[in-house]
Design a protein around this motif. Structure first.
Motif, PDB file in Angstrom:
ATOM      1  N   ASP A  35       0.831  -1.197   0.000  1.00  0.00           N
ATOM      2  CA  ASP A  35       0.000   0.000   0.000  1.00  0.00           C
ATOM      3  C   ASP A  35       0.872   1.256   0.000  1.00  0.00           C
ATOM      4  O   ASP A  35       2.087   1.185   0.182  1.00  0.00           O
ATOM      5  N   GLU A  36       0.220   2.405  -0.159  1.00  0.00           N
ATOM      6  CA  GLU A  36       0.931   3.673  -0.113  1.00  0.00           C
ATOM      7  C   GLU A  36       1.630   3.892   1.226  1.00  0.00           C
ATOM      8  O   GLU A  36       2.652   4.577   1.297  1.00  0.00           O
ATOM      9  N   ASP A  37       1.078   3.303   2.301  1.00  0.00           N
ATOM     10  CA  ASP A  37       1.701   3.462   3.615  1.00  0.00           C
ATOM     11  C   ASP A  37       2.778   2.411   3.886  1.00  0.00           C
ATOM     12  O   ASP A  37       3.237   2.253   5.013  1.00  0.00           O
ATOM     13  N   SER A  38       3.157   1.651   2.844  1.00  0.00           N
ATOM     14  CA  SER A  38       4.228   0.641   2.893  1.00  0.00           C
ATOM     15  C   SER A  38       3.814  -0.658   3.561  1.00  0.00           C
ATOM     16  O   SER A  38       4.664  -1.528   3.791  1.00  0.00           O
ATOM     17  N   THR A  39       2.554  -0.828   3.861  1.00  0.00           N
ATOM     18  CA  THR A  39       2.071  -2.102   4.393  1.00  0.00           C
ATOM     19  C   THR A  39       1.957  -3.111   3.262  1.00  0.00           C
ATOM     20  O   THR A  39       1.376  -2.831   2.209  1.00  0.00           O
ATOM     21  N   ILE A  40       2.543  -4.284   3.468  1.00  0.00           N
ATOM     22  CA  ILE A  40       2.465  -5.360   2.474  1.00  0.00           C
ATOM     23  C   ILE A  40       1.167  -6.121   2.697  1.00  0.00           C
ATOM     24  O   ILE A  40       0.894  -6.590   3.819  1.00  0.00           O
ATOM     25  N   ARG A  41       0.363  -6.228   1.679  1.00  0.00           N
ATOM     26  CA  ARG A  41      -0.926  -6.905   1.750  1.00  0.00           C
ATOM     27  C   ARG A  41      -0.857  -8.276   1.067  1.00  0.00           C
ATOM     28  O   ARG A  41       0.006  -8.489   0.202  1.00  0.00           O
ATOM     29  N   PRO A  42      -1.738  -9.200   1.420  1.00  0.00           N
ATOM     30  CA  PRO A  42      -1.827 -10.446   0.642  1.00  0.00           C
ATOM     31  C   PRO A  42      -2.110 -10.110  -0.818  1.00  0.00           C
ATOM     32  O   PRO A  42      -2.805  -9.130  -1.122  1.00  0.00           O
ATOM     33  N   PHE A  43      -1.569 -10.912  -1.711  1.00  0.00           N
ATOM     34  CA  PHE A  43      -1.684 -10.625  -3.144  1.00  0.00           C
ATOM     35  C   PHE A  43      -1.793 -11.938  -3.899  1.00  0.00           C
ATOM     36  O   PHE A  43      -1.078 -12.895  -3.610  1.00  0.00           O
ATOM     37  N   GLU A  44      -2.678 -11.980  -4.882  1.00  0.00           N
ATOM     38  CA  GLU A  44      -2.733 -13.109  -5.799  1.00  0.00           C
ATOM     39  C   GLU A  44      -3.293 -12.618  -7.131  1.00  0.00           C
ATOM     40  O   GLU A  44      -4.396 -12.080  -7.178  1.00  0.00           O
ATOM     41  N   GLY A  45      -2.512 -12.769  -8.175  1.00  0.00           N
ATOM     42  CA  GLY A  45      -2.952 -12.328  -9.494  1.00  0.00           C
ATOM     43  C   GLY A  45      -1.778 -11.894 -10.343  1.00  0.00           C
ATOM     44  O   GLY A  45      -0.616 -12.144 -10.013  1.00  0.00           O
ATOM     45  N   ASP A  46      -2.071 -11.240 -11.454  1.00  0.00           N
ATOM     46  CA  ASP A  46      -1.044 -10.782 -12.381  1.00  0.00           C
ATOM     47  C   ASP A  46      -0.463  -9.442 -11.936  1.00  0.00           C
ATOM     48  O   ASP A  46      -1.170  -8.601 -11.372  1.00  0.00           O
ATOM     49  N   THR A  47       0.812  -9.274 -12.187  1.00  0.00           N
ATOM     50  CA  THR A  47       1.435  -7.969 -12.002  1.00  0.00           C
ATOM     51  C   THR A  47       2.256  -7.638 -13.241  1.00  0.00           C
ATOM     52  O   THR A  47       2.938  -8.499 -13.797  1.00  0.00           O
ATOM     53  N   ALA A  48       2.168  -6.397 -13.663  1.00  0.00           N
ATOM     54  CA  ALA A  48       2.977  -5.895 -14.781  1.00  0.00           C
ATOM     55  C   ALA A  48       3.701  -4.634 -14.339  1.00  0.00           C
ATOM     56  O   ALA A  48       3.947  -3.732 -15.142  1.00  0.00           O
ATOM     57  N   ILE A  49       4.062  -4.571 -13.073  1.00  0.00           N
ATOM     58  CA  ILE A  49       4.713  -3.383 -12.537  1.00  0.00           C
ATOM     59  C   ILE A  49       6.038  -3.133 -13.261  1.00  0.00           C
ATOM     60  O   ILE A  49       6.812  -4.064 -13.503  1.00  0.00           O
ATOM     61  N   PHE A  50       6.286  -1.898 -13.622  1.00  0.00           N
ATOM     62  CA  PHE A  50       7.479  -1.481 -14.357  1.00  0.00           C
ATOM     63  C   PHE A  50       8.138  -0.375 -13.551  1.00  0.00           C
ATOM     64  O   PHE A  50       7.586   0.721 -13.404  1.00  0.00           O
ATOM     65  N   ILE A  51       9.306  -0.669 -12.995  1.00  0.00           N
ATOM     66  CA  ILE A  51       9.959   0.240 -12.059  1.00  0.00           C
ATOM     67  C   ILE A  51      11.133   0.922 -12.751  1.00  0.00           C
ATOM     68  O   ILE A  51      12.066   0.258 -13.218  1.00  0.00           O
ATOM     69  N   THR A  52      11.081   2.234 -12.801  1.00  0.00           N
ATOM     70  CA  THR A  52      12.132   3.043 -13.414  1.00  0.00           C
ATOM     71  C   THR A  52      12.513   4.174 -12.455  1.00  0.00           C
ATOM     72  O   THR A  52      11.805   4.418 -11.466  1.00  0.00           O
ATOM     73  N   PRO A  53      13.634   4.853 -12.695  1.00  0.00           N
ATOM     74  CA  PRO A  53      14.027   5.952 -11.799  1.00  0.00           C
ATOM     75  C   PRO A  53      12.905   6.957 -11.586  1.00  0.00           C
ATOM     76  O   PRO A  53      12.187   7.338 -12.515  1.00  0.00           O
ATOM     77  N   GLY A  54      12.753   7.340 -10.329  1.00  0.00           N
ATOM     78  CA  GLY A  54      11.647   8.202  -9.918  1.00  0.00           C
ATOM     79  C   GLY A  54      10.591   7.452  -9.138  1.00  0.00           C
ATOM     80  O   GLY A  54       9.762   8.066  -8.457  1.00  0.00           O
ATOM     81  N   TYR A  55      10.634   6.117  -9.209  1.00  0.00           N
ATOM     82  CA  TYR A  55       9.683   5.300  -8.464  1.00  0.00           C
ATOM     83  C   TYR A  55       9.976   5.391  -6.964  1.00  0.00           C
ATOM     84  O   TYR A  55      11.131   5.380  -6.544  1.00  0.00           O
ATOM     85  N   ARG A  56       8.932   5.453  -6.155  1.00  0.00           N
ATOM     86  CA  ARG A  56       9.089   5.468  -4.692  1.00  0.00           C
ATOM     87  C   ARG A  56       8.866   4.063  -4.156  1.00  0.00           C
ATOM     88  O   ARG A  56       7.778   3.521  -4.215  1.00  0.00           O
ATOM     89  N   PHE A  57       9.925   3.463  -3.640  1.00  0.00           N
ATOM     90  CA  PHE A  57       9.830   2.108  -3.109  1.00  0.00           C
ATOM     91  C   PHE A  57       9.089   2.125  -1.779  1.00  0.00           C
ATOM     92  O   PHE A  57       9.328   2.983  -0.925  1.00  0.00           O
ATOM     93  N   ARG A  58       8.204   1.138  -1.619  1.00  0.00           N
ATOM     94  CA  ARG A  58       7.355   1.092  -0.434  1.00  0.00           C
ATOM     95  C   ARG A  58       7.603  -0.126   0.436  1.00  0.00           C
ATOM     96  O   ARG A  58       7.421  -0.071   1.649  1.00  0.00           O
ATOM     97  N   ALA A  59       7.998  -1.241  -0.178  1.00  0.00           N
ATOM     98  CA  ALA A  59       8.019  -2.510   0.553  1.00  0.00           C
ATOM     99  C   ALA A  59       9.414  -3.023   0.857  1.00  0.00           C
ATOM    100  O   ALA A  59       9.562  -3.923   1.682  1.00  0.00           O
ATOM    101  N   VAL A  60      10.452  -2.491   0.218  1.00  0.00           N
ATOM    102  CA  VAL A  60      11.774  -3.103   0.333  1.00  0.00           C
ATOM    103  C   VAL A  60      12.803  -2.083   0.801  1.00  0.00           C
ATOM    104  O   VAL A  60      12.641  -0.873   0.631  1.00  0.00           O
ATOM    105  N   ASP A  61      13.891  -2.624   1.379  1.00  0.00           N
ATOM    106  CA  ASP A  61      14.968  -1.786   1.901  1.00  0.00           C
ATOM    107  C   ASP A  61      16.306  -2.110   1.250  1.00  0.00           C
ATOM    108  O   ASP A  61      17.348  -1.597   1.677  1.00  0.00           O
ATOM    109  N   GLY A  62      16.291  -2.948   0.253  1.00  0.00           N
ATOM    110  CA  GLY A  62      17.515  -3.343  -0.439  1.00  0.00           C
ATOM    111  C   GLY A  62      17.177  -4.419  -1.449  1.00  0.00           C
ATOM    112  O   GLY A  62      16.002  -4.737  -1.685  1.00  0.00           O
TER     113      GLY A  62
END
Length: 354
Positions: free
Chosen positions: A274-301
Motif C-alpha cells: 500500500d501507499e503506507d508501505s504495508t504489504i498486503r496479501p496478493f494473488e494475481g497478475d502484475t505488470a509493474i514497471f519500475i524506473t528511476p523516480g519510483y518510490r519504493f514502499r516494501a523493500v529496503d535493499g
C-alpha cells in the motif's frame, strides 16, 4: 527517460555460461551510499543485520522449451514443405493452455496442430501481434508430465545462443527453494544460496520468507521503445499469502530490513504494498514497471545478479540506487572481471534509509 541512458558495453567473455561451484562461492559486489566493495556470497551474513529478512521466490522452472513440427490445420494440411516450429511457453492461461512465443511463427496458423514428439501435441490458436500463440495441449495427462517428456530447460537466449541446454542445467537452473511449478525462467539471484549458507544466516538471526512469482519468458524481451514511458511490461502471476505478509510487516516494524533476493521478489512485494508501505496479501497478475523516480514502499535493499544493458531489470536497480551509481558499479564489475547474467555473480544493493 530515454532508454539509451541505460546502455553500457559488456564484453562477451563476461557472460557466464555455467554457475559457480559451489554456488555460494560466487562473487558479491556490495553497493551502498559509502561506495563499492568486493566480497563473495558467503560473506553475506556479515553484510546484513540481525532482524533483516531475505525474501525468496519459490517458483520452479519447468522444461518450457519445445521443438516440433506443424502437422495439420482446421482446413486440412498446409501445402508446401513441413514446417519446423519452436515454442517457448511463457504464461499459463488455463489447465491445459499456455501462451507461447513461437520460432518460425510465419509458418504457423490458428487451427494448426503441432507435434512436439514423445506423444505431445498441441493446437495453436489466438495469435497475437507479437507472434505468440495460445497452445492447448491434447490428452488428459497433466501438462507438467508432457513437458518432462518433450521439453528442455529454457535457458536465457544469451546462454542458449552459445551452447545447448544439457542435463546439468536441469539442476543448475533451479534454486534450492524451487517448489511451485510454473516459471519459464529462474529467479537467478537465489541460485547462489546453499543449505550451509542458509544455516549461517539463521545463526546470525537473519530470517527468510518465500513468495511465488512465475517468471515468464517476457523477462528477456528487449525494450524496443526509445523512451521508457512507451514500453509495455509483460505480466506475470504471483502470490503472497496473508501469514507471510503479516510476518514481513512485523519484521519491518521491529526494525528489520526487507531484502528481496531477485528482482522477481522485489516486483511482487512492491505490487502488494500500500501507499503506507504495508504489504498486503496478493494473488494475481502484475505488470509493474519500475524506473528511476519510483518510490519504493516494501523493500529496503536487493540482492540480484548483473543485468542486460537497456533492460527493464537494469532500469529497476537504477531506480533503487540511482542511475549514476549503477553505471559506476557495472563499470567496476566489468573491469574487475565479475561474471554477468543468470549464471553470473551477484550484487547486494543497500540504499540510504530514513
Amino acid at each position: 527517460m530515454k532508454v539509451d541512458a541505460f546502455d553500457f558495453e559488456l564484453p562477451p567473455d563476461r557472460i557466464a555460461l555455467r554457475p559457480a561451484i559451489p554456488r555460494d562461492s560466487a562473487r558479491l559486489l556490495t553497493v551502498t551510499p559509502e561506495g563499492l566493495a568486493d566480497h563473495v556470497v558467503t560473506d553475506l551474513p556479515r553484510m546484513l543485520r540481525p532482524g533483516d529478512i531475505l525474501v525468496f521466490n519459490d517458483t520452479r522452472v519447468i522444461p518450457a522449451q519445445l521443438e516440433g513440427r506443424r502437422v495439420a490445420s482446421v482446413d486440412g494440411p498446409r501445402s508446401g514443405p513441413e514446417a519446423r516450429i519452436g515454442a517457448t511457453l511463457h504464461k499459463r492461461e488455463g489447465p491445459r493452455a499456455w501462451r507461447a512465443f513461437i520460432r518460425n511463427a510465419k509458418r504457423l496458423h490458428e487451427g494448426d496442430d503441432v507435434d512436439f514428439g514423445a506423444g505431445v501435441t498441441a493446437l495453436a490458436s489466438e495469435r497475437q501481434a507479437d507472434g505468440s500463440f495460445l497452445l492447448a495441449f491434447a490428452g488428459d495427462e497433466p501438462v507438467e508430465l508432457l513437458l518432462e517428456r518433450a521439453g528442455r530447460m529454457p535457458l536465457p537466449p544469451y546462454i542458449a545462443g552459445r551452447r545447448p541446454a544439457d542435463a546439468r542445467d536441469r539442476s543448475d537452473y533451479q534454486t534450492m527453494f524451487a517448489r511451485e511449478e510454473g516459471a519459464v525462467a529462474a529467479p537467478t539471484a537465489a541460485l547462489h544460496f546453499t543449505p550451509a549458507l542458509m544455516a549461517t544466516l539463521a545463526a546470525a538471526n537473519i530470517g527468510h520468507e518465500t513468495l511465488t512469482l512465475h517468471v515468464g519468458a517476457g523477462t528477456f524481451l528487449p525494450v524496443k521503445a526509445e523512451d521508457t514511458a512507451d514500453h509495455v511490461m509483460h505480466a506475470e502471476w504471483g502470490r503472497i499469502d496473508a501469514a507471510t505478509a503479516d510476518r514481513l510487516n512485523a519484521a519491518r516494524t521491529a526494525g528489520g530490513r526487507i531484502v528481496p533476493v531477485g528482482t522477481t521478489s522485489l516486483r511482487l512485494l512492491e505490487s502488494a504494498a500500500d501507499e503506507d508501505s504495508t504489504i498486503r496479501p496478493f494473488e494475481g497478475d502484475t505488470a509493474i514497471f519500475i524506473t528511476p523516480g519510483y518510490r519504493f514502499r516494501a523493500v529496503d535493499g536487493l540482492l540480484t545478479n548483473f543485468h542486460l544493458p537497456r533492460s527493464t531489470l537494469f532500469m529497476l536497480v537504477s531506480a533503487l540506487m540511482g542511475l549514476e551509481t549503477m553505471q559506476a558499479a557495472y563499470t567496476h564489475a566489468i573491469e574487475a572481471g565479475y561474471r554477468f547474467y543468470s549464471y553470473g555473480d551477484a550484487c547486494l544493493l543497500l540504499p540510504a534509509t530514513g
